[in-house]
Each structure stands twice: as C-alpha cells, then as structure tokens.
Design an enzyme around this catalytic site. Structure first.
Site, PDB file in Angstrom:
ATOM      1  N   CYS A  78       4.299   9.182  21.891  1.00  0.00           N
ATOM      2  CA  CYS A  78       4.748   9.808  23.129  1.00  0.00           C
ATOM      3  C   CYS A  78       5.060   8.721  24.149  1.00  0.00           C
ATOM      4  O   CYS A  78       4.256   8.383  25.008  1.00  0.00           O
ATOM      5  CB  CYS A  78       3.660  10.743  23.647  1.00  0.00           C
ATOM      6  SG  CYS A  78       4.064  11.570  25.157  1.00  0.00           S
ATOM      7  N   GLY A 132       0.815  -1.202   0.000  1.00  0.00           N
ATOM      8  CA  GLY A 132       0.000   0.000   0.000  1.00  0.00           C
ATOM      9  C   GLY A 132       0.848   1.251   0.000  1.00  0.00           C
ATOM     10  O   GLY A 132       0.505   2.254  -0.641  1.00  0.00           O
ATOM     11  N   THR A 133       1.967   1.218   0.708  1.00  0.00           N
ATOM     12  CA  THR A 133       2.877   2.373   0.728  1.00  0.00           C
ATOM     13  C   THR A 133       3.414   2.649  -0.664  1.00  0.00           C
ATOM     14  O   THR A 133       3.478   3.800  -1.106  1.00  0.00           O
ATOM     15  CB  THR A 133       4.028   2.118   1.715  1.00  0.00           C
ATOM     16  OG1 THR A 133       3.502   2.057   3.038  1.00  0.00           O
ATOM     17  CG2 THR A 133       5.063   3.220   1.647  1.00  0.00           C
ATOM     18  N   SER A 141      -4.266  -1.576   0.527  1.00  0.00           N
ATOM     19  CA  SER A 141      -3.255  -2.518   1.010  1.00  0.00           C
ATOM     20  C   SER A 141      -3.940  -3.785   1.486  1.00  0.00           C
ATOM     21  O   SER A 141      -4.789  -3.743   2.381  1.00  0.00           O
ATOM     22  CB  SER A 141      -2.446  -1.893   2.144  1.00  0.00           C
ATOM     23  OG  SER A 141      -1.397  -2.734   2.549  1.00  0.00           O
ATOM     24  N   ALA A 142      -3.548  -4.940   0.913  1.00  0.00           N
ATOM     25  CA  ALA A 142      -4.266  -6.186   1.162  1.00  0.00           C
ATOM     26  C   ALA A 142      -4.216  -6.637   2.609  1.00  0.00           C
ATOM     27  O   ALA A 142      -5.187  -7.203   3.118  1.00  0.00           O
ATOM     28  CB  ALA A 142      -3.716  -7.287   0.251  1.00  0.00           C
TER      29      ALA A 142
END
Length: 460
Positions: A320, A69-70, A194-195
C-alpha cells in the site's frame, strides 16, 4: 549502516564465503564425469547433500538442489499435483503463503485445477482444525509455510501434518524463513528452502521429497538431480549453502535468544514511543528475529525512504504505497492495519546499540511523515448537529482516506455515522482496522457509483 532486512536476504555467512572460495578452486568440474576432477566435484556435491539433508531432516537421496527457493516451490507443487492427478485436482493453501506458492496455485487454476485458501486468525496463523476440514477426498496436495516471511508467525505444522496424514494428503512446507532456526516438525511430505534466507549465496534452493510420495517432475528433465532440477549444478554455491546451513544451526540457540530479546524490545517500545501503531503477528509463536508493525496515517514507502536516509535498511510487508493499488495479501488475510507497514528482520550479529538508535530515530520520522500528510494528532472533538457526514476520498490512495475519516469523526454526534467514499482497495482493510484501534464501530461496506462506501459509527 544497520541492515534490518534479513527476511529478504541474510548477509553472506563467513563460513559460506570460505566454502564458496574453496569450492571455486576444487569444484569447478562436472560431477557426472569419472575422471579425477569430476570425482572430486562429485565428492563435494555428495558431502553438501548430506549436510543439507541433515539440516532439513531427510535422507540425502530425498533432497534435490534447485536454482532458487521459488523454483523449489514451483517444482514441488507441480510435481506433487501431477503425481496425484488420479486423486483429484484440488490444492489447499493457507491465505498467507509466500507469493511463490500463490503464483503456483494461480497457474494450477489456469490449467483447470481448483484452489482452496484456508483463512487465518488475526495473528496470521491458521487454525489446524479449519485446515484439516479443507482436506477433502479429491485434495491432491496441501501447502503450509512453517513461518511467515512477512510477520514471523509460526504455523501449526505438526498439527496440520497429522491431519494431512490422516486424510492421506501430502503436505508441502515452505520452510525458507525457518530453516536457519531449526528443523521443521516431522510429518511433512515435501519441503522447500532457499539458501540466501539463511546466509548462503543466492541462486541455491532445495526441494526435499519424502520416499513414497507420488511425484512426477514436470517440464524437460535430464539425468541431473534425479530429473527434478535439470541443468549443470552450481557446485560452489551449493557447497557454500550447505556449509552455511550447518553453521547457522550451530549458532541458532544462542543467537536466536539474543535476537529475540532485541525484537521483544522493539515490540514493547515502538507502541510506547509512537502513537497509533499496531504490532502484528503472534507475540509468542514467532521467529526470533522478525517483527512487523504498522503506523496509522503513514505512507509506507515514504517512511521506508526516511529510514533509509537515517541509515536503516528495512522493508515493508505492505504494497500500500503511492505507486500501487493493493495492500499486502498477508496483512489483508490477517485483517490488520496495512498502511505505514514496517518489517524489521535482524541479521546474525545485530548490535544492541543499532536497535537502540532505530528506536531513537523512528518516532521523529513517523511524526514528520504524518505532518507532511496533514494527519491528525488526535481525533477532532468539536461536536456538530449533523447526524452523518460523507467524506469523498475517491481518487486518493492510502493513508489519505483514513486520515480524512480521522479528521471528521469528532464532527458528528456519538451514534452518528461517517461514510467514506473510496476506490482504493486498501480502504477495505484499513478503515475497519482504524475502527478497531480507535474503538469506533465499523458498520460495513455499501455499494457506490465508484469504489465503495465505508460506513463508520462514532462510539466515543
């Protein structure tokens, strides 16, 4: 052990497993070859593309399979910007986009382009009119996720798409989190998915580019996937990804309603069971399986570790923690509490008793973490003659600066101030959030020799 992190990666769907094993036997050959094995592989690839395109809502020849997906996001953004370079070099994104979109935007800036981030409301949603006003004549591309990976808030994609169409600007939608639950509203120009987010295998992404959108693939190209995703296709994984997308869509209505009821239980019960908790994200326009909440006076990394030891796999939308210096960009953009952040995203088939047990163990774990940090059970109330106090929290990371503030706020008269000195970036977000939760006045931030001085006025 209950797995509550489907937003990161959903467990492999049984249909995906079956399709993967079958395709390993039938789809190992090169689909570009004309001999028998190649033709068989090509048939599998074409069928997978048709199934995935149906799920996305596009034509098969508009859809490309990528390695993730990226990669789909990177290719989509770079290709669309290159295809419209004559229009301009301005990229518009929301402030809460997935990190892949922001990384691509940063790369665009490094190459001389400009990026405009559209702010969001406290729910995490953009205002469509504000998004539309950012679409100037030199805007080459706009990006808006369909739903937040971090807090589940759905974005006004249909409204934004209409404004983009009126401005002549293509809209890229990151639909990775939402594709399992239904198609994205019409009007988008490019779409990425994205699968492994919907129960398919990892290593398969998809990029859809509508016909008529100016698009110029960047980097080396070859003859595969229309030149948009070079390299040999991972055909077994692609087949499994397409099969699982079809399967989860068939189950989406019933399973979505069931998981939404479980998430509603978490949203209602956590604030009732655990003091000083903020549930974040839109309570209505949201994904059915995801809820995020933040616990005041809690180190998020420690709480996740305690939940893991109790048998629950959850994640945090916040960076954080004791090992980092900055809060989540999504929570920061929303202006909500970042400390002690927990994201629960329920996978398909989650049992009610697992959710009940999570609600049973959570209060004790939060109390234990707060006790270790010497957090106040309630704000101190002993009056003092001082008109103001200064708390030196330099060198201390969240949630310590907020804990120190909570301990002393009752030691000044109503109307007086407490100034917290902190060099922790998260304090810029968490101190105002604490004030909102405790109904105290956040006066503002002032410069200091180190870090910043955060001024709070006691109201009650």
């Amino acid at each position: 052990m209950p797995y509550f992190d489907a937003a990161s990666a959903a467990p492999l769907h049984p249909v995906a497993r079956q399709a993967l094993l079958a395709a390993l036997d039938e789809g190992w050959a090169d689909p570009a070859r004309l001999y028998r094995e190649g033709r068989r592989a090509r048939l599998l690839l074409d069928a997978a593309r048709e199934a995935a395109a149906e799920g996305v809502g596009c034509r098969p020849d508009e859809l490309t399979f990528t390695s993730s997906g990226t990669r789909a996001v990177y290719s989509g953004i770079s290709g669309a910007l290159a295809g419209r370079r004559r229009v301009g070099r301005r990229l518009v994104v929301s402030a809460v986009e997935h990190s892949s979109v922001l990384h691509a935007a940063a790369d665009h800036e490094d190459r001389g382009g400009t990026v405009h981030q559209v702010p969001v409301e406290r729910t995490g949603a953009v205002d469509a009119e504000t998004f539309g006003r950012a679409l100037t004549e030199d805007t080459a591309l706009a990006c808006l996720q369909s739903a937040s990976h971090e807090v589940g808030t759905e974005q006004p994609v249909a409204e934004a798409a209409g404004l983009c169409r009126a401005a002549g600007v293509p809209l890229l939608v990151d639909a990775a989190q939402s594709l399992a639950w239904g198609p994205v509203p019409e009007g988008w120009s490019l779409l990425a998915g994205s699968a492994h987010k919907w129960g398919g295998p990892a290593g398969v992404g998809l990029l859809a580019v509508r016909k008529g959108v100016r698009f110029a693939p960047q980097g080396p190209v070859d003859e595969r996937e229309s030149g948009r995703a070079p390299g040999f296709e991972n055909l077994p994984a692609i087949v499994a990804a397409a099969a699982s997308l079809r399967a989860v869509r068939a189950e989406a209505d019933a399973e979505g309603a069931r998981l939404r009821a479980l998430v509603d239980r978490i949203r209602a019960r956590v604030p009732a069971l655990v003091p000083d908790v903020e549930v974040v994200g839109d309570p209505v326009r949201r994904l059915p399986h995801l809820v995020t909440f933040s616990c005041l006076y809690v180190d998020g990394e420690t709480l996740l570790g305690e939940l893991d030891r109790a048998g629950f796999s959850v994640s945090s939308g916040s960076s954080c923690t004791s090992s980092t210096l900055s809060p989540s960009h999504v929570l920061k953009a929303m202006g909500v509490l970042s400390e002690g952040n927990v994201r629960v995203s329920l996978p398909r088939g989650t049992a009610e008793e697992d959710v009940d047990r999570f609600l049973e163990v959570l209060p004790g774990l939060v109390a234990g973490v707060r006790e270790k940090l010497d957090a106040p059970v309630a704000a101190a109330s002993s009056p003092a003659p001082d008109d103001s106090l200064v708390v030196d929290a330099l060198g201390k990371r969240c949630p310590i600066p907020v804990i120190e503030l909570a301990k002393v706020i009752g030691g000044v008269p109503v109307g007086a101030t407490v100034t917290v000195l902190s060099d922790d970036e998260a304090a810029r977000l968490d101190i105002p959030a604490w004030c909102a939760m405790r109904e105290q006045e956040y006066v503002g931030e002032e410069p200091a020799d180190r870090g910043a001085a955060y001024v709070v006025r006691r109201l009650s």
